[in-house]
Design an enzyme around this catalytic site. Structure first.
Site, PDB file in Angstrom:
ATOM      1  N   ALA A  35       0.417   0.956  -0.960  1.00  0.00           N
ATOM      2  CA  ALA A  35       0.117   1.510  -2.288  1.00  0.00           C
ATOM      3  C   ALA A  35       0.611   0.559  -3.372  1.00  0.00           C
ATOM      4  O   ALA A  35       1.581  -0.172  -3.158  1.00  0.00           O
ATOM      5  CB  ALA A  35       0.783   2.867  -2.439  1.00  0.00           C
ATOM      6  N   ASP A  36      -0.071   0.562  -4.533  1.00  0.00           N
ATOM      7  CA  ASP A  36       0.477  -0.166  -5.674  1.00  0.00           C
ATOM      8  C   ASP A  36       1.094   0.852  -6.632  1.00  0.00           C
ATOM      9  O   ASP A  36       1.118   2.051  -6.345  1.00  0.00           O
ATOM     10  CB  ASP A  36      -0.577  -1.054  -6.338  1.00  0.00           C
ATOM     11  CG  ASP A  36      -1.752  -0.264  -6.896  1.00  0.00           C
ATOM     12  OD1 ASP A  36      -1.611   0.940  -7.163  1.00  0.00           O
ATOM     13  OD2 ASP A  36      -2.829  -0.873  -7.076  1.00  0.00           O
ATOM     14  N   SER A  37       1.603   0.366  -7.769  1.00  0.00           N
ATOM     15  CA  SER A  37       2.327   1.258  -8.674  1.00  0.00           C
ATOM     16  C   SER A  37       1.415   2.377  -9.188  1.00  0.00           C
ATOM     17  O   SER A  37       1.854   3.511  -9.387  1.00  0.00           O
ATOM     18  CB  SER A  37       2.914   0.460  -9.839  1.00  0.00           C
ATOM     19  OG  SER A  37       1.872  -0.189 -10.550  1.00  0.00           O
ATOM     20  N   ASP A  39      -1.226   3.649  -7.563  1.00  0.00           N
ATOM     21  CA  ASP A  39      -1.447   4.588  -6.453  1.00  0.00           C
ATOM     22  C   ASP A  39      -0.297   5.589  -6.380  1.00  0.00           C
ATOM     23  O   ASP A  39      -0.499   6.786  -6.159  1.00  0.00           O
ATOM     24  CB  ASP A  39      -1.504   3.835  -5.113  1.00  0.00           C
ATOM     25  CG  ASP A  39      -2.774   3.010  -4.939  1.00  0.00           C
ATOM     26  OD1 ASP A  39      -3.846   3.490  -5.338  1.00  0.00           O
ATOM     27  OD2 ASP A  39      -2.683   1.898  -4.407  1.00  0.00           O
ATOM     28  N   THR A  40       0.911   5.065  -6.542  1.00  0.00           N
ATOM     29  CA  THR A  40       2.096   5.912  -6.435  1.00  0.00           C
ATOM     30  C   THR A  40       2.069   7.009  -7.500  1.00  0.00           C
ATOM     31  O   THR A  40       2.365   8.169  -7.223  1.00  0.00           O
ATOM     32  CB  THR A  40       3.366   5.044  -6.568  1.00  0.00           C
ATOM     33  OG1 THR A  40       3.245   3.954  -5.663  1.00  0.00           O
ATOM     34  CG2 THR A  40       4.603   5.831  -6.232  1.00  0.00           C
TER      35      THR A  40
END
Lengths: 79, 417
Positions: A35-37, A39-40
């Site tokens: 996940a990227d920021s 997505d989080t």
């Protein structure tokens, strides 16, 4: 409790387009699930919605793994 | 100290498109030559209350081969189309077979514009609005105009100039022209350039219909887009993307690339007249064609075919014809013209991308795709319109016009190589 775990994993699987069996409580959103920021942020949003929660930003930052999310929900979700 | 900049030649070595007449360049080209319309009744939403119920919708498009499933929902449909067209152009140019060096990637840029950007995403998000805590972090990145360029650069590792133009219906022509100049003057060696748009939704159709810009020939969708015909009553909205790979000529030659055509000239102009109505006598169109001819350093008589903006609006077609007559004088009688918008509709920001591809195919093959639905040619559009059936072309230079709301104009001249 098993219900919370199942629901959380389903949400994350959906958000990250991953098979559910590739996700466990120890899975780290970024390190293990890619996940990227952003997505989080979206995962937290989906969890808030699914469990009718409002997770303060300071708490959001501490939720890094599937287990973190489950623990938070179990502590704060309305019965 | 005066710095002299040498101008380099720029050629097109790859092309890709997604549009209502096809999901690849060969499919599109064959359908256009055959005069097949891609216009139909809109099936994306309930059109009951809409004055215009027809459009050129892309059919059978599957983003799975181009975009990772997880990424798909983070992109508006206009980005899906852009990446679909980019995928074809990339492979067509042969870059799927080579490993570009870091230095090459640093001089390979992306310039994919969009007239409007992610209007469908805005519509969906606003309709389902549930407060600031429920606004997706992907909302903005999925809709902004430059994100087609951003996503393409990420996908292909292109680290050169990265930009996007948003000049309404002139977007595609401007993107290709601007990108070609970046190469011509040495700021890049290669560019992926073109346009993409998809606004066939309630806001897009309703908005253009309110301007009385759209045809309401709802009972005959395939006959609704009829540039230069006396009974034309407005444009028909299309959607999709048209993208080309531009390359510095010597580099293209050295790697043995197939060369489709050269970008020989490019012009830009502003009407300074009205937000939507073209200037009297198509003055902005005249200026932009003259600018492109001057830039190509050719005589106007050398241009043999114009792929016109020709949207099928009563005023627009008439003024563009007038502009061509003014620019070319006696030669206007000999120039062949057509508007393939009669088949694929008006792709807005993608129009110039797709129609540059059409013009390139015309100069390359010597075939002119027709303007369909010309039953009675308007005497006020008194040019040699290639009407209803494909025609032949024997000319070294062709022209492609794109005019946009706001009075913005672009014109490209392409040369047979």
């Amino acid at each position: 409790m098993a219900d919370v775990r199942k629901k959380v994993i389903a949400i994350i699987a959906e958000q990250l387009a991953k098979p559910e069996d590739s996700i466990s409580e120890s899975s780290h959103f970024v390190d293990d699930l890619g996940a990227d920021s952003l997505d989080t942020v979206e995962i937290i949003m989906a969890i808030e919605e699914a469990f009718s929660l409002e997770i303060p930003e300071s708490e959001q930052e501490k939720i890094r793994t599937v287990g973190d999310a489950i623990a938070y929900i179990e502590k704060h979700a309305k019965a | 100290m005066t710095r002299t900049v040498q101008r380099r030649r720029v050629v097109i070595t790859g092309m890709g498109t997604i549009n209502p007449c096809g999901l690849t360049v060969p499919e599109t080209w064959n359908n256009l030559l055959a005069g097949k319309s891609g216009i139909s009744t809109i099936d994306r939403f309930d059109v009951t209350d809409f004055a215009c119920k027809i459009a050129g919708q892309v059919k059978g498009f599957d983003p799975d081969p181009f975009i990772d499933k997880k990424e798909q929902k983070k992109m508006d449909i206009f980005i899906h189309y852009a990446l679909g067209a980019a995928h074809e152009a990339w492979a067509d140019a042969g870059f799927d077979q080579v490993q570009l060096t870091k230095a090459e990637r640093e001089l390979f840029g992306v310039y994919i514009g969009s007239g409007i950007g992610g209007l469908s995403t805005i519509w969906d998000e606003a309709n389902g609005y549930r407060g600031p805590r429920r606004t997706s972090p992907f909302f903005i990145p999925s809709l902004i105009v430059n994100m087609a360029s951003g996503q393409a650069s990420i996908k292909y590792g292109l680290q050169g100039p990265n930009s996007a133009v948003a000049t309404a219906c002139a977007t595609g022509a401007h993107a290709i022209g601007d990108a070609a100049r970046l190469i011509a003057f040495g700021y890049a060696d290669r560019m992926m350039a073109g346009g993409s748009d998809s606004v066939i939704n309630q806001l897009g159709v309703g908005g253009f219909a309110s301007m009385r810009a759209l045809s309401t020939r709802n009972d005959e969708p395939e006959r609704a887009s009829r540039p230069f015909d006396v009974d034309r009553d407005g444009f028909v909205m299309g959607e999709g993307a048209g993208i080309v790979i531009l390359e510095e000529y010597e580099l293209a030659k050295a790697r043995g690339a197939k060369i489709y055509a050269e970008v020989a000239g490019y012009g830009m102009s502003g009407d300074a007249n009205h937000i939507t109505t073209p200037a009297p006598e198509g003055e902005g169109g005249q200026r932009v064609m003259r600018a492109a001819i001057k830039d190509a350093d050719i005589a106007a008589e050398e241009v043999g075919y114009v792929n016109m903006h020709g949207t099928s609006t009563p005023v627009g077609d008439k003024l563009e014809c007038m502009a061509i007559q003014k620019v070319f004088g006696d030669h206007a009688k000999k120039i062949k013209v057509s508007s393939t918008k009669s088949m694929h509709g008006h792709l807005l920001g993608a129009a110039g991308g797709l129609e540059t591809i059409v013009a390139v195919k015309a100069v390359q093959t010597g075939l002119i795709p027709p303007t369909i639905n010309v039953d009675h040619q308007d005497p006020e559009c008194d040019l040699d319109v290639t009407a209803n059936v494909a025609g032949k072309l024997d000319s070294e230079y062709v022209m492609n016009n794109g005019f946009g709301f706001g009075g913005t104009n672009g014109c490209l001249i392409l040369r047979k190589v």
